[in-house]
Enzyme design. Structure first.
Site, PDB file in Angstrom:
ATOM      1  N   ASN A 216       0.838  -1.199   0.000  1.00  0.00           N
ATOM      2  CA  ASN A 216       0.000   0.000   0.000  1.00  0.00           C
ATOM      3  C   ASN A 216       0.874   1.250   0.000  1.00  0.00           C
ATOM      4  OD1 ASN A 216       0.506   0.873   2.851  1.00  0.00           O
ATOM      5  ND2 ASN A 216      -0.354  -1.164   3.241  1.00  0.00           N
ATOM      6  N   ASP A 285      -4.347  -6.290   5.438  1.00  0.00           N
ATOM      7  CA  ASP A 285      -5.305  -7.174   6.117  1.00  0.00           C
ATOM      8  C   ASP A 285      -5.246  -8.586   5.557  1.00  0.00           C
ATOM      9  OD1 ASP A 285      -6.309  -5.214   7.804  1.00  0.00           O
ATOM     10  OD2 ASP A 285      -7.576  -4.402   6.199  1.00  0.00           O
ATOM     11  N   LYS A 295       7.836 -17.270 -10.823  1.00  0.00           N
ATOM     12  CA  LYS A 295       6.990 -16.199 -11.340  1.00  0.00           C
ATOM     13  C   LYS A 295       5.776 -16.781 -12.071  1.00  0.00           C
ATOM     14  CE  LYS A 295       6.963 -12.297 -14.456  1.00  0.00           C
ATOM     15  NZ  LYS A 295       7.595 -11.646 -15.583  1.00  0.00           N
ATOM     16  N   PRO A 313      -2.646 -11.828  10.711  1.00  0.00           N
ATOM     17  CA  PRO A 313      -2.903 -11.598  12.140  1.00  0.00           C
ATOM     18  C   PRO A 313      -3.007 -10.102  12.408  1.00  0.00           C
ATOM     19  CG  PRO A 313      -0.599 -12.200  11.768  1.00  0.00           C
ATOM     20  CD  PRO A 313      -1.299 -12.354  10.446  1.00  0.00           C
ATOM     21  N   ASP A 314      -3.881  -9.730  13.329  1.00  0.00           N
ATOM     22  CA  ASP A 314      -3.992  -8.329  13.730  1.00  0.00           C
ATOM     23  C   ASP A 314      -2.990  -8.089  14.858  1.00  0.00           C
ATOM     24  OD1 ASP A 314      -4.727  -5.879  14.990  1.00  0.00           O
ATOM     25  OD2 ASP A 314      -6.647  -5.988  13.931  1.00  0.00           O
ATOM     26  N   ILE A 315      -1.910  -7.384  14.534  1.00  0.00           N
ATOM     27  CA  ILE A 315      -0.791  -7.219  15.485  1.00  0.00           C
ATOM     28  C   ILE A 315      -1.228  -6.401  16.694  1.00  0.00           C
ATOM     29  CG2 ILE A 315       1.583  -6.388  15.719  1.00  0.00           C
ATOM     30  CD1 ILE A 315       1.719  -6.652  12.569  1.00  0.00           C
ATOM     31  N   PHE A 331      -3.630   3.393  15.045  1.00  0.00           N
ATOM     32  CA  PHE A 331      -3.886   4.403  14.027  1.00  0.00           C
ATOM     33  C   PHE A 331      -5.016   3.919  13.131  1.00  0.00           C
ATOM     34  CE2 PHE A 331      -1.048   8.109  13.380  1.00  0.00           C
ATOM     35  CZ  PHE A 331      -0.390   8.034  14.595  1.00  0.00           C
ATOM     36  N   LYS A 345     -12.935   1.452  16.016  1.00  0.00           N
ATOM     37  CA  LYS A 345     -11.683   0.667  16.110  1.00  0.00           C
ATOM     38  C   LYS A 345     -11.135   0.638  17.531  1.00  0.00           C
ATOM     39  CE  LYS A 345     -10.203   0.726  11.510  1.00  0.00           C
ATOM     40  NZ  LYS A 345      -9.508   1.331  10.434  1.00  0.00           N
ATOM     41  N   LYS A 349     -10.508  -3.062  18.869  1.00  0.00           N
ATOM     42  CA  LYS A 349      -9.140  -3.514  19.165  1.00  0.00           C
ATOM     43  C   LYS A 349      -8.855  -3.458  20.661  1.00  0.00           C
ATOM     44  CE  LYS A 349      -7.674  -2.754  14.617  1.00  0.00           C
ATOM     45  NZ  LYS A 349      -6.701  -3.322  13.719  1.00  0.00           N
TER      46      LYS A 349
END
Ligand code: C5P
Length: 405
Positions: A216, A285, A295, A313-315, A331, A345, A349
């Site tokens: 991203n 995500d 390739k 995994p959501d750290i 964030f 959030k 979280k």
């Protein structure tokens, strides 16, 4: 205030003792002035053998002081007057002889007098050693350096590498821009002294095959600014960075990773020993469910290969679930409905502080605007340089921490 004006309204006394690194003090004067400071140069007799007071006066736009008997001072007390006006006193270069004098409280010339006469609590003393490697390694110098440190001086570097004498080793004076950063850091309030802070930053890269991946637009600038601000506030900082091309902030320990899983594996073992965890990374995500060892080629047919995704995994959530969890800051990079999304959030979280920002309007830029959301309410930090916002965030975090035992 932009990052280039970090020393606005600051008055720096720059002392030069004798050494070939005096030539770098000319550049340092320019750096300090570019950063907004006014600079008063003070030179020892030996320094004047390496670079002229004329050069230093021209660069600092002020007459240089070289003697404690300077009749320009009405009370003839340059050693008192100069230190009372200063925000910091930096001696660059600091020779072995000069450090020895400071270590012993000797004060037989103006510069060593200034070191002794400065108000210790208010005016930090920074010493930038510059000498031959044998002189630096000598037990007498090491003893003196330990003593000046114990007396509260900040010893900057020295760096390592080629020396003017032709030898290679420790003892090179740091570069002007590094010294300027050290002055900026020395003037920040030590709101996180004694704290350990872990920061994630940048994007992650989820490989599809050896040449492609999903990533991203996060540049890592906000996270790097937070790592710098936390370090300047006195914290011991570890920065876990995704693939970005940014220099590591001074004195920050950096761990480079690529994928979300690698970031997770770097963060989780460290997290329980931290006081604060700030998750600025734009973690993907999803990752490709499988990695193609070779390739993926076009096979001539019109059908594109199907890309199956698996959840990462959501750290942040994983750290927030730890029994011994640090103070967690998340964030939320959104495109709209900042307050609502950030608050949602915060709950999902289970963290005490969420920072919302508009992703597309900040990715890659030097400025940002933040919305701080916690159980008590919201606070808007209007558009500013990322480093200034990072300092404000550090202040907000410091106010929320339990006092150290
Ligand atoms: O869920 P979302 O990505 O919107 O949440 C953003 C916050 O969660 C950021 O603080 C980000 O660093 C963190 N995060 C994480 N691990 C993930 C996804 C997000 O730590 N897998």
């Amino acid at each position: 205030m932009s990052t280039s004006l970090q020393l606005d309204h600051r008055h720096i006394v720059l002392g030069l003792s004798g050494g070939i690194a005096c030539y770098k003090a000319a550049e340092l004067t320019r750096e300090l002035i570019k950063a907004g400071a006014s600079v008063q140069v003070v030179m020892t007799e030996a320094a004047a053998a390496f670079i002229t007071p004329v050069t230093m006066q021209a660069l600092s736009d002020r007459p240089v002081y070289t003697s404690q008997w300077d009749a320009r001072e009405a009370n003839n007390m340059a050693h008192i007057n100069l230190t009372r006006e200063a925000d910091a006193l930096i001696v660059a270069p600091a020779s072995a002889d000069f450090i020895a004098k400071v270590a012993n409280g000797l004060a037989d010339d103006l510069l060593s007098l200034l070191c002794l006469a400065r108000p210790v609590e208010r005016v930090p003393l920074l010493l930038a050693p510059a000498m031959n490697r044998e002189m630096w390694a000598h037990p007498a110098t090491q003893r003196n350096v330990a003593r000046v440190r114990a007396d509260g001086a900040l010893v900057l570097g020295p760096g390592s590498g080629d020396q003017a004498c032709g030898e290679v080793g420790d003892g090179r004076m740091l570069e002007a821009h590094e010294l300027c950063d050290e002055v900026v850091a020395a003037l920040q309030p030590k709101l996180l002294a004694g704290r350990r802070v872990l920061v994630t930053a940048g994007p992650t890269f989820e490989a599809i095959d050896p040449v492609r991946g999903i990533t991203n637009l996060s540049s890592g600038k906000m996270g790097f600014a937070i790592a710098r601000a936390a370090q300047e506030a006195g914290a011991e900082v570890t920065l876990v960075a995704g693939p970005v091309h940014l220099p590591t902030p001074r004195h920050v320990r950096r761990i480079d990773v690529a994928s979300a899983q690698q970031m997770h594996d770097a963060v989780l073992p460290l997290a329980p020993s931290q006081h604060v965890f700030i998750a600025t990374a734009a973690v993907a995500d999803w990752r490709p469910a499988s990695y193609a060892q070779r390739k993926i080629k076009k096979d001539g047919s019109a059908t594109a290969p199907a890309l199956e995704l698996a959840e990462n995994p959501d750290i942040l959530a994983a750290v927030a679930r730890l029994p011994q969890r640090p103070f967690c800051v998340g964030f939320a990079a959104e495109t709209d409905d900042l307050a609502k999304n950030a608050r949602e959030k915060l709950a999902r979280k289970n963290v005490p502080l969420m920072v919302g920002n508009i992703g597309p309007s900040t990715f890659g830029r030097n400025d940002n605007a933040l919305l701080l959301v916690d159980a008590r309410g919201e606070r808007q930090l209007p558009s500013s340089d990322k480093l200034n916002l990072a300092r404000e965030l550090v202040r907000e975090v410091s106010m929320r921490l339990e006092p150290l035992p």
